[in-house]
Design a protein around this motif. Structure first.
Motif, PDB file in Angstrom:
ATOM      1  N   PRO A  62       0.967  -1.335   0.011  1.00  0.00           N
ATOM      2  CA  PRO A  62       0.137   0.089  -0.145  1.00  0.00           C
ATOM      3  C   PRO A  62       0.973   1.925  -0.161  1.00  0.00           C
ATOM      4  CG  PRO A  62       0.276  -0.958   1.774  1.00  0.00           C
ATOM      5  CD  PRO A  62       0.688  -1.952   0.938  1.00  0.00           C
ATOM      6  N   GLU A  63      -0.055   2.227  -0.482  1.00  0.00           N
ATOM      7  CA  GLU A  63       1.413   3.562  -0.603  1.00  0.00           C
ATOM      8  C   GLU A  63       1.341   3.946   0.942  1.00  0.00           C
ATOM      9  OE1 GLU A  63       0.610   8.233  -2.417  1.00  0.00           O
ATOM     10  OE2 GLU A  63      -0.966   6.415  -2.800  1.00  0.00           O
ATOM     11  N   GLY A  64       2.812   4.330   1.003  1.00  0.00           N
ATOM     12  CA  GLY A  64       3.307   5.031   1.723  1.00  0.00           C
ATOM     13  C   GLY A  64       3.429   4.331   3.217  1.00  0.00           C
ATOM     14  N   TRP A  65       3.715   2.537   2.725  1.00  0.00           N
ATOM     15  CA  TRP A  65       4.023   1.341   3.767  1.00  0.00           C
ATOM     16  C   TRP A  65       5.604   1.245   2.887  1.00  0.00           C
ATOM     17  CZ3 TRP A  65       2.647   0.310   8.258  1.00  0.00           C
ATOM     18  CH2 TRP A  65       1.513   0.939   8.500  1.00  0.00           C
ATOM     19  N   PHE A  66       6.595   0.075   3.291  1.00  0.00           N
ATOM     20  CA  PHE A  66       7.220  -0.367   2.589  1.00  0.00           C
ATOM     21  C   PHE A  66       7.417  -1.709   3.284  1.00  0.00           C
ATOM     22  CE2 PHE A  66       9.575   2.898   5.385  1.00  0.00           C
ATOM     23  CZ  PHE A  66      10.719   1.931   5.324  1.00  0.00           C
ATOM     24  N   PRO A  67       8.267  -2.686   2.888  1.00  0.00           N
ATOM     25  CA  PRO A  67       8.880  -3.737   3.505  1.00  0.00           C
ATOM     26  C   PRO A  67      10.563  -3.298   4.485  1.00  0.00           C
ATOM     27  CG  PRO A  67       8.711  -4.161   0.609  1.00  0.00           C
ATOM     28  CD  PRO A  67       8.673  -2.826   0.746  1.00  0.00           C
ATOM     29  N   GLY A  68      10.586  -3.779   5.414  1.00  0.00           N
ATOM     30  CA  GLY A  68      11.620  -3.228   6.283  1.00  0.00           C
ATOM     31  C   GLY A  68      13.080  -3.891   5.629  1.00  0.00           C
ATOM     32  N   MET A 107       6.487  -1.325   6.665  1.00  0.00           N
ATOM     33  CA  MET A 107       6.951  -0.701   8.385  1.00  0.00           C
ATOM     34  C   MET A 107       6.384   0.643   7.334  1.00  0.00           C
ATOM     35  SD  MET A 107      11.446  -0.725   8.209  1.00  0.00           S
ATOM     36  CE  MET A 107      11.461   1.156   9.575  1.00  0.00           C
ATOM     37  N   GLN A 108       6.491   1.937   8.384  1.00  0.00           N
ATOM     38  CA  GLN A 108       6.383   3.813   7.722  1.00  0.00           C
ATOM     39  C   GLN A 108       7.602   4.269   8.640  1.00  0.00           C
ATOM     40  OE1 GLN A 108       3.091   5.990   8.054  1.00  0.00           O
ATOM     41  NE2 GLN A 108       1.885   4.404   6.994  1.00  0.00           N
ATOM     42  N   SER A 109       7.698   5.019   8.345  1.00  0.00           N
ATOM     43  CA  SER A 109       8.910   5.670   9.112  1.00  0.00           C
ATOM     44  C   SER A 109       8.431   7.098   9.283  1.00  0.00           C
ATOM     45  CB  SER A 109      10.536   5.373   8.502  1.00  0.00           C
ATOM     46  OG  SER A 109      11.201   4.288   8.043  1.00  0.00           O
ATOM     47  N   TRP A 137       4.927  -3.538  15.992  1.00  0.00           N
ATOM     48  CA  TRP A 137       6.408  -2.750  17.186  1.00  0.00           C
ATOM     49  C   TRP A 137       6.584  -1.530  16.721  1.00  0.00           C
ATOM     50  CZ3 TRP A 137      10.459  -0.276  13.406  1.00  0.00           C
ATOM     51  CH2 TRP A 137      10.150  -0.464  12.720  1.00  0.00           C
ATOM     52  N   MET A 138       7.003  -0.604  17.332  1.00  0.00           N
ATOM     53  CA  MET A 138       7.616   0.915  16.825  1.00  0.00           C
ATOM     54  C   MET A 138       8.981   1.197  17.287  1.00  0.00           C
ATOM     55  SD  MET A 138       4.992   4.010  18.279  1.00  0.00           S
ATOM     56  CE  MET A 138       5.449   3.591  20.336  1.00  0.00           C
ATOM     57  N   PHE A 187       7.588   2.375  12.254  1.00  0.00           N
ATOM     58  CA  PHE A 187       6.365   1.261  12.857  1.00  0.00           C
ATOM     59  C   PHE A 187       5.911   0.541  11.884  1.00  0.00           C
ATOM     60  CE2 PHE A 187       4.961   5.040  11.725  1.00  0.00           C
ATOM     61  CZ  PHE A 187       3.410   4.441  10.800  1.00  0.00           C
ATOM     62  N   GLY A 188       5.447  -1.132  12.672  1.00  0.00           N
ATOM     63  CA  GLY A 188       4.458  -1.836  11.351  1.00  0.00           C
ATOM     64  C   GLY A 188       4.505  -2.705  12.006  1.00  0.00           C
ATOM     65  N   CYS A 189       3.947  -3.653  10.962  1.00  0.00           N
ATOM     66  CA  CYS A 189       3.406  -5.517  11.695  1.00  0.00           C
ATOM     67  C   CYS A 189       4.914  -6.221  11.180  1.00  0.00           C
ATOM     68  CB  CYS A 189       1.945  -6.136  11.439  1.00  0.00           C
ATOM     69  SG  CYS A 189       1.684  -5.728   9.774  1.00  0.00           S
ATOM     70  N   LEU A 190       4.985  -7.326  11.962  1.00  0.00           N
ATOM     71  CA  LEU A 190       5.583  -8.195  11.572  1.00  0.00           C
ATOM     72  C   LEU A 190       5.170  -9.691  12.147  1.00  0.00           C
ATOM     73  CD1 LEU A 190       7.179 -10.160  14.184  1.00  0.00           C
ATOM     74  CD2 LEU A 190       7.875  -7.279  14.072  1.00  0.00           C
TER      75      LEU A 190
END
Length: 231
Positions: A62-68, A107-109, A137-138, A187-190
């Motif tokens: 999705p827009e604004g997110w990326f794989p960490g 995640m996002q930053s 996580w954050m 932050f994000g989900c994992l």
């Protein structure tokens, strides 16, 4: 969004060129150098602004997110299913041997400026299937690099922690103080090692000081076991 010509490829070429001149850098270090060359503070900021890649024919970042993790897509599929709007999914790839301790995150930053000297709560709903661990996580970082200031990925909690195995929709929260010296919030989900995790209804809010924090940074809040007990 940006549409740079393959920054990851640029990093590989840079690493190769430096090695030819006797300078050995990791792929991650070269990613950071490419980000600086393109005018961004670090790789996370650049990656967040790149054209979102497709992880598979039915999952989209999705827009604004990326794989960490640079390598996470070799072992996991992650993104949004167009048929299930508002829900992100991370799942282990079928038939792929996943090394121990491997995880994937979406995640996002963001800048910490608006949250400095405040207590921040990050909440989401999670569901899991045969998951090694599924969590949110954050992390709060200082400017100029160095060790993080605050971090919680729910893995060390005795209660209300990461989801394991099969679990229906469950709300989880992380509460951290944002120091005045903070520069960025990530932050994000994992998903850890196997199975699948779904996440939805992400929410941020500042809270009062009477709301307990979930993890107090990289160091314990006070001395412990000064008598050297072993039990």
């Amino acid at each position: 969004m940006l549409d740079f010509p393959a920054p990851k490829t640029m990093a590989k070429l840079l690493r190769s060129a430096l090695a030819e001149h006797g300078h050995e850098l990791s792929h991650g270090q070269c990613l950071e150098l490419v980000a600086r060359q393109l005018g961004y503070a670090d790789w996370n900021v650049l990656a967040a602004r790149m054209e979102p890649p497709r992880t598979d024919k039915d999952l989209f970042i999705p827009e604004g997110w990326f794989p960490g993790s640079v390598d996470s897509e070799n072992f996991f599929r992650l993104g949004v299913d167009p048929d299930v709007p508002g829900v992100v999914r991370i799942e282990a790839r079928a038939g792929v041997r996943i090394p121990g301790n491997t995880f994937a995150t979406l995640m996002q930053s963001i800048s910490a400026r608006a949250y400095r000297s405040k207590r921040l709560r990050f909440t989401a709903e999670l569901k899991s299937r045969n998951a090694g661990s599924g969590a949110i996580w954050m992390r709060i970082d200082p400017g100029g690099g160095g060790r993080h200031l605050r971090f919680d990925n729910m893995m060390k909690r005795s209660g209300d922690g990461a989801l394991k195995g099969d679990a229906d929709w469950t709300e989880r929260s992380i509460v951290l103080d944002v120091p005045y010296t903070a520069a960025s919030i990530h932050f994000g989900c994992l998903l850890h090692e196997k199975g699948a995790v779904w996440a939805r209804n992400f929410h941020f809010e500042t809270v009062d000081d009477d709301v307990p924090i979930s993890q107090d940074g990289p160091f314990p809040p006070r001395p412990t076991n000064l008598g050297f007990d072993i039990n």
